[in-house]
Design a protein around this motif. Structure first.
Motif, short mmCIF file in Angstrom:
data_model
loop_
_atom_site.label_atom_id
_atom_site.label_comp_id
_atom_site.label_asym_id
_atom_site.label_seq_id
_atom_site.Cartn_x
_atom_site.Cartn_y
_atom_site.Cartn_z
N ILE A 157 -5.34 5.45 -0.57
CA ILE A 157 -4.88 4.05 -0.46
C ILE A 157 -3.68 3.98 0.47
O ILE A 157 -3.57 3.07 1.31
N ASN A 158 -2.77 4.94 0.34
CA ASN A 158 -1.60 5.00 1.20
C ASN A 158 -2.03 5.12 2.66
O ASN A 158 -1.47 4.44 3.54
N PHE A 208 0.84 -1.21 0.00
CA PHE A 208 0.00 0.00 0.00
C PHE A 208 0.87 1.25 0.00
O PHE A 208 0.63 2.18 -0.75
N TRP A 209 1.87 1.28 0.87
CA TRP A 209 2.73 2.45 0.98
C TRP A 209 3.62 2.61 -0.26
O TRP A 209 3.69 3.68 -0.84
N THR A 252 8.69 -1.31 1.80
CA THR A 252 8.10 -0.14 1.14
C THR A 252 9.06 0.38 0.07
O THR A 252 8.65 0.71 -1.05
N CYS A 312 -4.84 4.09 3.93
CA CYS A 312 -5.40 2.79 4.33
C CYS A 312 -4.28 1.87 4.80
O CYS A 312 -4.46 1.11 5.76
N GLY A 313 -3.14 1.95 4.15
CA GLY A 313 -1.97 1.19 4.59
C GLY A 313 -1.54 1.61 5.99
O GLY A 313 -1.15 0.77 6.80
N THR A 364 1.94 3.21 -3.88
CA THR A 364 1.27 4.49 -4.07
C THR A 364 2.24 5.66 -4.19
O THR A 364 1.88 6.71 -4.73
#
Length: 139
Positions: A63-64, A17-18, A91, A66-67, A21
Motif C-alpha cells: 500500500i505504501n 498511504f505513506w 505523512t 502504491c502511494g 502504513t
C-alpha cells in the motif's frame, strides 16, 4: 504547471498511504531482530526473506508503494515546490494519528501543536501557490 484541487487531494491521499502504513510496517517487522546469520550478507538475505514472507509487513508495504506510484504521477501536474512539503509534512501527521489509533504511545501535547502547525503551514503553502498561479494567469 498548474495547481488544482485534484492535485492537492492526490497529495493528501499520498500522505495517507505513506503515513498510515508506517505504524503497520513497524508492527509487521517485529521479530526481525531475532533473525541471525553467520555473515553480513547472509544476515541481509535472511532479513529480506523474513520481511517478504511476512504478510503483516508486506501488506502495508505494498500500500505504501502504491502511494509512491501515485506520488510519481501526481508530480507530473504539480509544482515540486508544493508537492514535496505537502506530501512529506502530512505523512508525519498521518503517521502520528495512525500510531495513536493503534495504541503505540500517548501523544504528547507538543505533537498536537506540531500537527496544528503542519496543517497551518500546508494550508498556507497551497493558498500561496494558488494565488501565484491566479496572478500569473491574470484572473
Amino acid at each position: 504547471m498548474t495547481l488544482t484541487l485534484e492535485s492537492i487531494l492526490l497529495l493528501v491521499l499520498v500522505a495517507i498511504f505513506w503515513g498510515a502504513t508506517n505504524p503497520f510496517m513497524k508492527k509487521g517487522a517485529v521479530g526481525i531482530e531475532e533473525v541471525k546469520a553467520k555473515s553480513g550478507f547472509m544476515q541481509l538475505l535472511q532479513e529480506i526473506k523474513f520481511l517478504f514472507t511476512n504478510y503483516k509487513y508486506m501488506g502495508p508495504f505494498l500500500i505504501n508503494q502504491c502511494g509512491s506510484v501515485l506520488y510519481y504521477f501526481t508530480l507530473q501536474t504539480t509544482d515540486l515546490s508544493l508537492a514535496v512539503p505537502v506530501a512529506n509534512s502530512l505523512t508525519f501527521l498521518c503517521t502520528a494519528i495512525t500510531g495513536k489509533i493503534l495504541g503505540e504511545s500517548k501523544i504528547h501535547k507538543n505533537t498536537y501543536i506540531g500537527i496544528f502547525l503542519i496543517l497551518c503551514g500546508t494550508t498556507l503553502c497551497c493558498f500561496d501557490k494558488m494565488n501565484a498561479i491566479q496572478a500569473e494567469s491574470g484572473l
